[in-house]
Design a protein around this motif. Structure first.
Motif, PDB file in Angstrom:
ATOM      1  N   ALA A 174      -2.511   5.169  10.120  1.00 42.16           N
ATOM      2  CA  ALA A 174      -2.983   6.267  10.972  1.00 42.16           C
ATOM      3  C   ALA A 174      -3.615   5.731  12.251  1.00 42.16           C
ATOM      4  CB  ALA A 174      -3.974   7.134  10.201  1.00 42.16           C
ATOM      5  N   LYS A 224      -2.875  11.536  12.560  1.00 44.18           N
ATOM      6  CA  LYS A 224      -3.856  12.079  11.624  1.00 44.18           C
ATOM      7  C   LYS A 224      -3.628  11.473  10.242  1.00 44.18           C
ATOM      8  CE  LYS A 224      -5.328  15.244  14.564  1.00 44.18           C
ATOM      9  NZ  LYS A 224      -6.715  15.314  15.067  1.00 44.18           N
ATOM     10  N   GLN A 225      -4.712  11.317   9.501  1.00 41.54           N
ATOM     11  CA  GLN A 225      -4.592  10.772   8.141  1.00 41.54           C
ATOM     12  C   GLN A 225      -3.678  11.645   7.280  1.00 41.54           C
ATOM     13  OE1 GLN A 225      -6.482  12.345   5.322  1.00 41.54           O
ATOM     14  NE2 GLN A 225      -5.232  11.045   3.996  1.00 41.54           N
ATOM     15  N   SER A 226      -3.805  12.954   7.424  1.00 46.00           N
ATOM     16  CA  SER A 226      -2.992  13.830   6.575  1.00 46.00           C
ATOM     17  C   SER A 226      -1.508  13.768   6.939  1.00 46.00           C
ATOM     18  CB  SER A 226      -3.499  15.265   6.641  1.00 46.00           C
ATOM     19  OG  SER A 226      -3.391  15.778   7.934  1.00 46.00           O
ATOM     20  N   THR A 227      -1.244  13.589   8.214  1.00 47.68           N
ATOM     21  CA  THR A 227       0.148  13.428   8.639  1.00 47.68           C
ATOM     22  C   THR A 227       0.765  12.207   7.972  1.00 47.68           C
ATOM     23  OG1 THR A 227      -0.251  14.460  10.784  1.00 47.68           O
ATOM     24  CG2 THR A 227       1.645  12.994  10.631  1.00 47.68           C
TER      25      THR A 227
END
Lengths: 106, 106
Positions: free
Chosen positions: A51, A57-60
């Motif tokens: 990331a 983004k971390q969630s991406t």
DNA sequence: CTTAAATATGAATATATAATCATATATGAA
DNA sequence: TTCATATATGATTATATATTCATATTTAAG
């Protein structure tokens, strides 16, 4: 087997093959996934490292890693709370590398 | 060049490469396009022949051929009102063939 | 048992994509 | 010029996809 079905399918691919092939290439058709896999050529990375390095983004990153994991293109090992992801499919990684090189000197 | 930009990009791909690579794989990520290209391994086909062989609408085939033509993966020659399409990118066709074979015995 | 850090997940949204229908264009024959 | 055939195109619609935010889960440390 019916003669007509034979004729209809003789120059076509069966559904299972079609699904597998299309899924494989779909994995490599997204810029974010390409960038992630490109990192993993050299060494393993944690989710956060990916990331930070790619400014995502971390969630991406996590969503895309799940996608790649489902297709067994990457694997991970745990170290405490950190997961280190690495490549897990030589054939696909070779295709990606070849195509990147092909694109670079064109 | 700014030091920070260097650092940010050192393990990443440039935009142009990323676009080319993702477009190439996107072409191979759709079942309909795979089926069309799979036909073109052997010989050239007219638009209608492709539509009939694969049981697709003529407009579907035409749209997909335009897509493949834009990426220079196929070319055509005219004979009267008929256009015969054929493959036009060895590298991509080889990748497709390899991946189909890989998928078939797995 | 609380907390912090790392990662995963679900829902929402915006965008991209593929297929279809209707119609336009192009070519050659009559 | 008129017609038939082959192909292309534009608009529409349905579906798929990627990203984001907010929050949950997991692990280890204190």
């Amino acid at each position: 087997m019916d003669q007509e079905m034979k004729v209809a399918y003789q120059d076509d691919l069966d559904e299972e093959t079609l699904f597998l092939v299309s899924q494989t290439f779909k994995a490599l058709s997204d810029p974010t996934r390409i960038r992630i896999l490109n990192l993993l050529f050299k060494k393993e990375y944690s989710v956060n490292e990916i990331a930070e390095t790619l400014e995502l983004k971390q969630s991406t990153v996590s969503h895309q890693l799940r996608f790649l994991k489902n297709l067994r293109l990457v694997k991970y090992r745990r170290e405490g709370t950190t997961l280190f992801y690495s490549q897990d499919d030589e054939h696909v990684m070779n295709m990606l590398k070849q195509t990147i090189e092909h694109a670079n000197h064109s």
